[in-house]
Design a protein around this motif. Sequence first.
Motif, PDB file in Angstrom:
ATOM      1  N   ASP A   3      -9.780  -2.867  -1.027  1.00  0.00           N
ATOM      2  CA  ASP A   3     -10.739  -2.302  -0.081  1.00  0.00           C
ATOM      3  C   ASP A   3     -11.912  -3.251   0.148  1.00  0.00           C
ATOM      4  OD1 ASP A   3      -9.352  -0.035   0.454  1.00  0.00           O
ATOM      5  OD2 ASP A   3     -10.566   1.308  -0.781  1.00  0.00           O
ATOM      6  N   SER A  22     -15.930   2.542   3.405  1.00  0.00           N
ATOM      7  CA  SER A  22     -15.627   1.615   2.318  1.00  0.00           C
ATOM      8  C   SER A  22     -14.309   1.929   1.609  1.00  0.00           C
ATOM      9  CB  SER A  22     -16.769   1.634   1.291  1.00  0.00           C
ATOM     10  OG  SER A  22     -16.963   2.939   0.786  1.00  0.00           O
ATOM     11  N   GLN A  23     -13.783   3.142   1.787  1.00  0.00           N
ATOM     12  CA  GLN A  23     -12.527   3.528   1.149  1.00  0.00           C
ATOM     13  C   GLN A  23     -11.466   3.742   2.221  1.00  0.00           C
ATOM     14  OE1 GLN A  23     -12.991   6.676  -1.851  1.00  0.00           O
ATOM     15  NE2 GLN A  23     -15.205   6.318  -1.797  1.00  0.00           N
ATOM     16  N   ARG A  25      -8.473   4.642   2.230  1.00  0.00           N
ATOM     17  CA  ARG A  25      -7.551   5.779   2.166  1.00  0.00           C
ATOM     18  C   ARG A  25      -8.033   6.943   3.020  1.00  0.00           C
ATOM     19  NH1 ARG A  25      -8.450   9.758  -2.064  1.00  0.00           N
ATOM     20  NH2 ARG A  25     -10.536   9.567  -2.953  1.00  0.00           N
TER      21      ARG A  25
END
Length: 228
Positions: A3, A22-23, A25
């Motif tokens: 990431d 920032s993530q 997923r």
Amino acid sequence: MIDAILNLLFPQSCVLCSSQVSQRRWAVVCPECWSRLERIPRPFCPQCGMPAPVIEGLCGECRRGDHAFDFARSLFLFTDPMRGILHHLKYSGRVSLAGPLGRLVRPLVEEEGFLGTTVVPVPLHRSRERERGFNQAELLARRMGLPVDTGILRRRKNTPSQTGLSRSQRVINLSAAFEVRKAPPSCVLVVDDVYTTGATLHEVARTLKRAGTRRVEVLTVARVLRQA
């Protein structure tokens, strides 16, 4: 680590609030916006899942037999930011949003005791699916990790927009909109993105039952609350 590298090379902003995602997923929506989703509150009707401050037994619609399906549940209220998330999925081609939505909804299958093992996404008419490039109900069902069968049901009628129509108008609009293409199993789990009035899901269930299905269950990501 991955990431961090992706964020450095290809920074991604949240499509709802513009803050950095920032993530990865969580696709193109930041964790803060995801955290603001509102779960369907209890208590709710044991058949259709319609929330009510005080409810004993079935709601009025289910007592009248307005729904051909046997069981329906939704995870979130169709309020912001869910409204924006589904809008970006359907109309802006942000198909990556189907991933986190599917992961969030999947546990509801066990929590609510769904019995259906064959999943039928509510189909789009072929012209609308060709224009959009995908069927959001199918994307969501597949991201939930459930066995999906898109060959059972077809939308044969390209119905006009349902926006602004009452439930009775929607029922008329959707009459004979679907057809069964092969013998369905006795228990089917129907998946869609939003439960609005239940008219589409009612017509899907009625079509499946006419072809021999005995129990139709419904699972949607979000639900529109009726005004009192």
